[in-house]
Design a protein around this motif. Structure first.
Motif, PDB file in Angstrom:
ATOM      1  N   GLY A 185       0.805  -1.213   0.000  1.00 45.14           N
ATOM      2  CA  GLY A 185       0.000   0.000   0.000  1.00 45.14           C
ATOM      3  C   GLY A 185       0.839   1.264   0.000  1.00 45.14           C
ATOM      4  O   GLY A 185       2.026   1.272   0.354  1.00 45.14           O
ATOM      5  N   ILE A 186       0.212   2.374  -0.390  1.00 47.97           N
ATOM      6  CA  ILE A 186       0.885   3.678  -0.486  1.00 47.97           C
ATOM      7  C   ILE A 186       1.193   4.192   0.925  1.00 47.97           C
ATOM      8  O   ILE A 186       0.335   4.121   1.812  1.00 47.97           O
ATOM      9  CB  ILE A 186      -0.012   4.679  -1.233  1.00 47.97           C
ATOM     10  N   PRO A 187       2.419   4.699   1.159  1.00 44.45           N
ATOM     11  CA  PRO A 187       2.773   5.207   2.495  1.00 44.45           C
ATOM     12  C   PRO A 187       1.835   6.319   2.952  1.00 44.45           C
ATOM     13  O   PRO A 187       1.414   7.176   2.157  1.00 44.45           O
ATOM     14  CB  PRO A 187       4.201   5.731   2.311  1.00 44.45           C
ATOM     15  N   ALA A 188       1.503   6.292   4.226  1.00 42.55           N
ATOM     16  CA  ALA A 188       0.626   7.321   4.804  1.00 42.55           C
ATOM     17  C   ALA A 188       1.399   8.615   5.002  1.00 42.55           C
ATOM     18  O   ALA A 188       2.610   8.613   5.224  1.00 42.55           O
ATOM     19  CB  ALA A 188       0.068   6.840   6.132  1.00 42.55           C
ATOM     20  N   ASN A 192      -1.212  16.625   5.801  1.00 44.36           N
ATOM     21  CA  ASN A 192      -1.428  17.309   4.527  1.00 44.36           C
ATOM     22  C   ASN A 192      -2.204  16.463   3.524  1.00 44.36           C
ATOM     23  O   ASN A 192      -2.514  16.935   2.438  1.00 44.36           O
ATOM     24  CB  ASN A 192      -0.076  17.709   3.913  1.00 44.36           C
ATOM     25  N   GLY A 193      -2.450  15.212   3.874  1.00 45.13           N
ATOM     26  CA  GLY A 193      -3.246  14.367   2.990  1.00 45.13           C
ATOM     27  C   GLY A 193      -2.484  13.678   1.886  1.00 45.13           C
ATOM     28  O   GLY A 193      -3.071  13.111   0.970  1.00 45.13           O
ATOM     29  N   GLY A 194      -1.163  13.716   1.937  1.00 45.70           N
ATOM     30  CA  GLY A 194      -0.363  13.033   0.918  1.00 45.70           C
ATOM     31  C   GLY A 194       0.074  13.958  -0.193  1.00 45.70           C
ATOM     32  O   GLY A 194      -0.337  15.118  -0.274  1.00 45.70           O
ATOM     33  N   GLY A 195       0.949  13.413  -1.086  1.00 43.94           N
ATOM     34  CA  GLY A 195       1.479  14.217  -2.187  1.00 43.94           C
ATOM     35  C   GLY A 195       1.475  13.422  -3.475  1.00 43.94           C
ATOM     36  O   GLY A 195       0.497  12.759  -3.805  1.00 43.94           O
ATOM     37  N   PHE A 196       2.576  13.465  -4.190  1.00 47.86           N
ATOM     38  CA  PHE A 196       2.671  12.760  -5.474  1.00 47.86           C
ATOM     39  C   PHE A 196       2.808  11.260  -5.265  1.00 47.86           C
ATOM     40  O   PHE A 196       3.506  10.804  -4.359  1.00 47.86           O
ATOM     41  CB  PHE A 196       3.897  13.255  -6.252  1.00 47.86           C
ATOM     42  N   PHE A 249       6.145  26.813   2.238  1.00 48.72           N
ATOM     43  CA  PHE A 249       5.552  25.582   2.731  1.00 48.72           C
ATOM     44  C   PHE A 249       6.630  24.697   3.356  1.00 48.72           C
ATOM     45  O   PHE A 249       7.808  24.794   3.025  1.00 48.72           O
ATOM     46  CB  PHE A 249       4.842  24.828   1.608  1.00 48.72           C
ATOM     47  N   GLU A 250       6.204  23.792   4.235  1.00 47.41           N
ATOM     48  CA  GLU A 250       7.161  23.028   5.041  1.00 47.41           C
ATOM     49  C   GLU A 250       7.331  21.581   4.607  1.00 47.41           C
ATOM     50  O   GLU A 250       8.326  20.950   4.989  1.00 47.41           O
ATOM     51  CB  GLU A 250       6.755  23.067   6.519  1.00 47.41           C
ATOM     52  N   HIS A 251       6.380  21.024   3.848  1.00 44.71           N
ATOM     53  CA  HIS A 251       6.453  19.586   3.606  1.00 44.71           C
ATOM     54  C   HIS A 251       5.860  19.215   2.251  1.00 44.71           C
ATOM     55  O   HIS A 251       4.863  19.781   1.811  1.00 44.71           O
ATOM     56  CB  HIS A 251       5.685  18.828   4.701  1.00 44.71           C
ATOM     57  N   LEU A 252       6.524  18.250   1.564  1.00 46.33           N
ATOM     58  CA  LEU A 252       5.994  17.653   0.355  1.00 46.33           C
ATOM     59  C   LEU A 252       6.369  16.183   0.353  1.00 46.33           C
ATOM     60  O   LEU A 252       7.522  15.823   0.600  1.00 46.33           O
ATOM     61  CB  LEU A 252       6.554  18.331  -0.895  1.00 46.33           C
ATOM     62  N   GLN A 253       5.387  15.323   0.097  1.00 49.32           N
ATOM     63  CA  GLN A 253       5.639  13.890   0.018  1.00 49.32           C
ATOM     64  C   GLN A 253       5.608  13.438  -1.441  1.00 49.32           C
ATOM     65  O   GLN A 253       4.734  13.822  -2.215  1.00 49.32           O
ATOM     66  CB  GLN A 253       4.582  13.115   0.809  1.00 49.32           C
ATOM     67  N   ILE A 254       6.601  12.616  -1.814  1.00 51.85           N
ATOM     68  CA  ILE A 254       6.691  12.055  -3.159  1.00 51.85           C
ATOM     69  C   ILE A 254       6.896  10.554  -3.022  1.00 51.85           C
ATOM     70  O   ILE A 254       7.859  10.122  -2.368  1.00 51.85           O
ATOM     71  CB  ILE A 254       7.847  12.680  -3.968  1.00 51.85           C
ATOM     72  N   ASN A 255       6.027   9.764  -3.623  1.00 44.59           N
ATOM     73  CA  ASN A 255       6.086   8.307  -3.493  1.00 44.59           C
ATOM     74  C   ASN A 255       6.271   7.643  -4.853  1.00 44.59           C
ATOM     75  O   ASN A 255       5.636   8.037  -5.837  1.00 44.59           O
ATOM     76  CB  ASN A 255       4.793   7.778  -2.863  1.00 44.59           C
ATOM     77  N   PHE A 256       7.126   6.620  -4.875  1.00 46.76           N
ATOM     78  CA  PHE A 256       7.339   5.814  -6.076  1.00 46.76           C
ATOM     79  C   PHE A 256       7.026   4.362  -5.738  1.00 46.76           C
ATOM     80  O   PHE A 256       7.637   3.796  -4.823  1.00 46.76           O
ATOM     81  CB  PHE A 256       8.783   5.923  -6.567  1.00 46.76           C
TER      82      PHE A 256
END
Length: 487
Positions: free
Chosen positions: A361-364, A369-373, A432-439
């Motif tokens: 599953g996709i990392p939480a 912020n509800g997630g990113g890319f 902004f302070e945070h951005l999540q990127i998932n592969f």
């Protein structure tokens, strides 16, 4: 069909009668050539792969000519039957640019530039004797047509992308006048075409020239302009003047009659302008059209270099529409368009990059912020299905080589970076302070790991951002037992 590394290994064994201990791909350059360092028991060799056969044949022939004259270029030892791979002398990793960037503007670095210009004068003038100009890749001579080609390269791949109105006929008239003026130069010898500090290597106390396959006959001034006005080198005005004087002194030793320095310097300024515009065209093509981040990042430096040139250089010919456009290009609004922000200790943005397995599953996103890319890597050919790579990961060189050479990974990642760069720059601007990127991929071990690693490298290099990199499925990777790994 054998892989590139297997073909290199076969060529090495055929020529040196030795089995390579290791073959490592070197970092990519701006060209389509791929370089490898081959480790033999008692030496290393550089293998070059390039599917442009004619370019390879030209380089090998030019190199043989220079070596016959005992001029400092790498020796080429062997080429495969297909003329797609050749083996050459390993000059190490120390380029003149590397020395400049690591040591700064010291007297020792200045002396290396002097030695490089002494080398240049000898290669240009002595190398011109019986040079095989019939093997040149494009034109045999950097004359009016070639100058016009460079100017049009700048027009189509950089100027026109600005979408700034201009008088097309007036600009073409200026191009015609400038190219005609610059062809009326007295001294025409071998011209490297890309004589820059990154193409000069320091090995065993001597400077060597590489990457000269684009050479042709042309004005002496062009190569000097390329070296002294290289944007990344950012040489001071005093260094440029002193090094140009040193070069003219060296040329005078080799010519039957001394240079007319007033005329020489006037036309030198014209070739500086041609080179600056050609570089902008190249950066526009590689950066704006091929979407290579390194070249996009170089555009502000090139514009700044052009701005310095416009302040106090006289080309010796009036080109009103071109001059107007150059002033416009070096004004703040255009230069700001290509500005790339750099993070510092006060930049709040932290980028979280994860590789993951779709099975898990996709990392939480724990920041609220509800997630990113989220990028799905399963459209890329899976190395995990191949026995040789099954027990490796995207951290291992064989897997990295496979993904870079046998799949569309590089095209995929360039497209990914085009998308995330927009968000990165906006987040930096807005604090902004945070951005999540998932592969993600099937097992979270090969493709997603490689993509996450390369994206972290991209953001650190381009923006100097703080990156938190996590391979979330690492505990479940299929790996060899320790006893087998040691065999």
């Amino acid at each position: 069909m054998a892989t590139i590394t297997e073909q290199i290994s076969q060529l090495v064994q055929a020529h040196f009668h030795q089995q390579p201990n290791r073959i490592a791909q070197l970092p990519p350059s701006g060209s389509n050539r791929t370089y490898y360092r081959v480790y033999l028991p008692h030496q290393t060799v550089i293998a070059t792969y390039n599917n442009n056969v004619r370019e390879n044949e030209t380089f090998v022939r030019f190199s043989a000519h220079f070596k016959q004259l005992q001029l400092p270029v790498p020796a080429v030892w062997a080429m495969n039957e297909e003329h797609t791979i050749y083996l050459q002398e390993d000059l190490g990793d120390t380029s003149l640019l590397h020395v400049l960037e690591s040591q700064g503007f010291t007297p020792e670095v200045f002396s290396w530039f002097q030695q490089s210009l002494t080398m240049l004068a000898r290669l240009q003038i002595l190398g011109h004797r019986q040079f095989p100009y019939d093997a040149c890749l494009t034109a045999k001579e950097f004359g009016k047509q070639a100058i016009m080609s460079d100017l049009l390269y700048f027009k189509y791949y950089f100027l026109d992308t600005l979408q700034t109105p201009y008088d097309k006929q007036a600009l073409m008239d200026d191009f015609e006048a400038l190219s005609t003026y610059l062809t009326k130069t007295e001294h025409r010898y071998f011209l490297f075409r890309d004589f820059q500090s990154r193409n000069i290597f320091i090995h065993n106390g001597t400077t060597f020239a590489i990457d000269f396959q684009g050479g042709m006959k042309g004005a002496l001034q062009y190569d000097v302009a390329s070296l002294l006005w290289q944007a990344r080198a950012n040489l001071s005005e005093q260094w440029k003047q002193d090094l140009l004087t040193h070069y003219m002194d060296e040329v005078d030793k080799l010519l039957p009659h001394p240079l007319n320095r007033t005329v020489f310097v006037g036309q030198y300024n014209g070739y500086v302008l041609i080179r600056l515009l050609q570089v902008l065209g190249a950066y526009g093509f590689r950066g704006l059209f091929e979407r290579k981040a390194h070249f996009l990042a170089s555009i502000p430096l090139a514009l700044q270099n052009l701005q310095y040139f416009m302040q106090d250089r006289q080309v010796g010919i009036i080109t009103p529409e071109l001059d107007r456009l150059l002033r416009l290009m070096t004004d703040a609004p255009i230069m700001q368009r290509f500005y790339i922000p750099k993070a510092d200790e006060n930049t709040p943005l932290r980028v979280e990059i994860n590789s993951f397995s779709y099975r898990e599953g996709i990392p939480a996103d724990t920041t609220g912020n509800g997630g990113g890319f989220v990028f799905d890597m399963r459209g890329i050919l899976n190395p995990g299905r191949i026995n040789a790579y099954k027990h490796l990961s995207g951290l291992d060189k064989p897997v990295q080589d496979f993904l870079e050479q046998e799949t569309q990974m590089n095209v995929f990642l360039n497209s990914v970076w085009d998308v995330i760069d927009i968000t990165i720059q906006e987040y930096m601007r807005r604090g902004f302070e945070h951005l999540q990127i998932n592969f993600g991929c099937t097992g979270g071990q090969h493709r997603s790991v490689y993509a996450a690693e390369q994206t972290a490298r991209h953001l650190r290099n381009k923006y100097r951002l703080k990156v938190q990199l996590t391979h979330t499925n690492r505990a479940n990777w299929v790996t060899l037992p320790v006893t087998e790994e040691k065999k």
